[in-house]
Design an enzyme around this catalytic site. Sequence first.
Site, short mmCIF file in Angstrom:
data_model
loop_
_atom_site.label_atom_id
_atom_site.label_comp_id
_atom_site.label_asym_id
_atom_site.label_seq_id
_atom_site.Cartn_x
_atom_site.Cartn_y
_atom_site.Cartn_z
N CYS A 88 0.82 -1.21 0.00
CA CYS A 88 0.00 0.00 0.00
C CYS A 88 0.86 1.27 0.00
CB CYS A 88 -1.01 -0.04 1.13
SG CYS A 88 -2.45 0.98 0.77
N HIS B 159 -3.42 -4.50 1.77
CA HIS B 159 -2.92 -4.91 3.10
C HIS B 159 -3.19 -6.40 3.29
CE1 HIS B 159 -2.37 -0.91 5.15
NE2 HIS B 159 -3.10 -0.55 4.12
N GLU C 73 -1.92 -8.04 5.91
CA GLU C 73 -1.82 -8.28 7.35
C GLU C 73 -3.16 -8.09 8.07
OE1 GLU C 73 -0.84 -5.66 5.80
OE2 GLU C 73 -1.44 -3.92 6.98
N1 GLN Z 1 -3.74 6.46 0.71
C1 GLN Z 1 -2.50 6.21 1.40
C2 GLN Z 1 -1.35 6.97 0.76
O1 GLN Z 1 -1.52 7.57 -0.25
C3 GLN Z 1 -2.15 4.74 1.42
C4 GLN Z 1 -3.14 4.00 2.26
C5 GLN Z 1 -2.60 2.76 2.89
O2 GLN Z 1 -1.41 2.52 2.99
N2 GLN Z 1 -3.54 2.00 3.39
O3 GLN Z 1 -0.29 6.97 1.27
#
Ligand code: GLN
Length: 198
Positions: free
Chosen positions: A79, A179, A181
């Site tokens: 992410c 994610h 986890e």
């Molecule tokens: N929207 C977040 C970002 O731009 C990422 C979200 C996440 O890691 N769950 O950093």
Amino acid sequence: MVTVGVLALQGDVLEHLQLLEELGVRAKAVKRPRDLAGVEGLVIPGGESTTIGGLLIASGLVEPIRELAEKGVPILGTCAGAILLASRVKDRVVGETSQPLLGLMDIAVVRNAFGRQRESFIAELEVERVGRLKVAFIRAPAIAEAWGRSRITGYVDHPELGRVGAAAEQGNMIAVTFHPEITGERRLHQYFVERIKR
Ligand code: GLN
């Protein structure tokens, strides 16, 4: 025993440490350059990429992590971690973000591609060489493009957006936009640990 570092500046740090410990590896929180000593793999967790990026600079970790990648040490970004690994980043709403990045992978990502927090969802998807995963997409980015040494290895089917890039690999590096986890999904970490051992 293999030692895996988890970048511990902000975000889902504890969840990754715990998951790695459950897989029988030594998991180590990385907050400053000296914490990278002895680390054989590095996880960059989800969180807020602008925050983590700023803290990477403040803690002097940008160059040491780039050196680690050059040495071929496996790196997994999830992410926000995938955003930091990318070399091109845009936000779906605000466009160019000019935020600090590690820029290690030949991928372009779109931040917040699925919308806001309330548009978060859990989905199953197939990732090449890893298998079928059940994972959470939380204000997740999309991998819009991969070029050069990078390849998209997984897509999620979204009811409105269609088939969206969700995983990519480039040599020793893996970026996933979700994610694992949160749903207790272990297969991606297992795959990552196997790569370290190889
Ligand atoms: N929207 C977040 C970002 O731009 C990422 C979200 C996440 O890691 N769950 O950093």
